[in-house]
Write a protein that holds these residues in place. Structure first.
Motif: not given
Length: 297
Positions: A217-239
């Motif tokens: 559940d935590r991994e799934h929520s984290l992946e969703g948050l990363i996708r959300q912010w990647h849409d706003k900052y597509p040039d920034i690598t996020t892990t």
């Protein structure tokens, strides 16, 4: 009009390192830069004030030496200066209300130096109107960068990651955006670090989620948050990592190779006295990199 990056100086090595970090941040953001020295006259001045020096004269000297230090290192940067004969905590709080960022020096586990002692430090960090960054005396510009191929410190290699402590149950946009903007002006990557408590020993049969289910559940929520912010900052690598255990331990481990550790601090309206959570306390005392504490509602 852009609000300034403000550094508090008191003549200590910690505050000079903070002023240097703030100067570089002002250059990265193309923002105004100023330094503030606050002091309050006392019939029994601090032992740091020489016996043959007047307190006002000593305050002028501290500010002048800080300006000379900055102009030598950053000759093209315009530096405004302000000397305020009031309680440092009050002066710094006022400065935070008109600044984009407030930068202060920190000595780590032994506490703060100069005017940042005990309750004063807590008041500044816990009540500031803008984000506060704490910088160690030994912090150098090359420490923000990945070492060169031969292992030597460098200022031309890429920046280390910006690390942010995340509460996946209540992620705060102000804190996350601060981290991404810090990464953007550096061309750095963002690393999200989330920690969660393990399920209790009595989870089976009580309806409480099991350990593997909680981890998924935590991994799934984290992946969703990363996708959300990647849409706003597509040039920034996020892990990101979701870890079971103490948040402070995981964040301090992650801060070992970071250029900045970003944490949130909830504003408590009408709260009497300063309050900083245990994770922020641990980071202030132990993190080797600069620590940003971002206020949010």
């Amino acid at each position: 009009m852009l609000r300034p990056i403000t550094a508090g100086v008191d003549g200590s090595p910690e505050s000079l390192a903070a002023a240097g970090w703030a100067a570089r941040e002002a250059q990265r953001r193309h923002a105004p830069f100023r330094i503030v020295h606050a002091w309050e006259w006392s019939p029994h001045p601090s032992v740091t004030v020489p016996a043959d020096a007047g307190q006002r004269h000593w305050a002028h000297r501290i500010l002048r030496e800080a300006l000379d230090h900055l102009r030598l290192q950053y000759p093209d940067l315009h530096v405004d200066d302000q000397q305020v004969p009031v309680l440092p905590s009050a002066a710094l709080h006022d400065a935070s209300a008109e600044s984009d960022l407030l930068v202060l020096g920190s000595r780590g586990i032994s506490g703060f130096t100069g005017y940042l002692v005990g309750s004063v430090a807590l008041q500044v960090v816990a009540r500031a109107e803008c984000p506060v960054v704490l910088v160690r005396a030994e912090q150098r510009s090359q420490d923000e960068h990945i070492p060169a191929a031969d292992g030597r410190p460098s200022t031309v290699t890429p920046y280390r990651d910006v690390v942010i402590g995340i509460d996946l149950d209540q992620p705060c946009d102000e804190v996350i955006e601060f981290a991404y903007e810090a990464a953007r002006v550096r061309g750095a990557a963002v690393r999200l670090v989330h920690s969660y408590r393990p399920p209790t020993l009595y989870a089976v049969g009580t309806g409480e989620i099991s350990g593997p289910e909680l981890a998924a559940d935590r991994e799934h929520s984290l992946e969703g948050l990363i996708r959300q912010w990647h849409d706003k900052y597509p040039d920034i690598t996020t892990t990101g990592t979701a870890n079971q255990g103490r948040a402070a331990s995981h964040l301090l481990r992650s801060s070992q190779d970071a250029c900045l550790l970003v944490l949130g601090r909830r504003r408590l309206r009408g709260h009497i006295g300063a309050h900083i959570g245990p994770v922020t306390h641990a980071a202030m005392h132990h993190a080797p990199c600069p620590v940003a504490v971002v206020p949010h509602d």
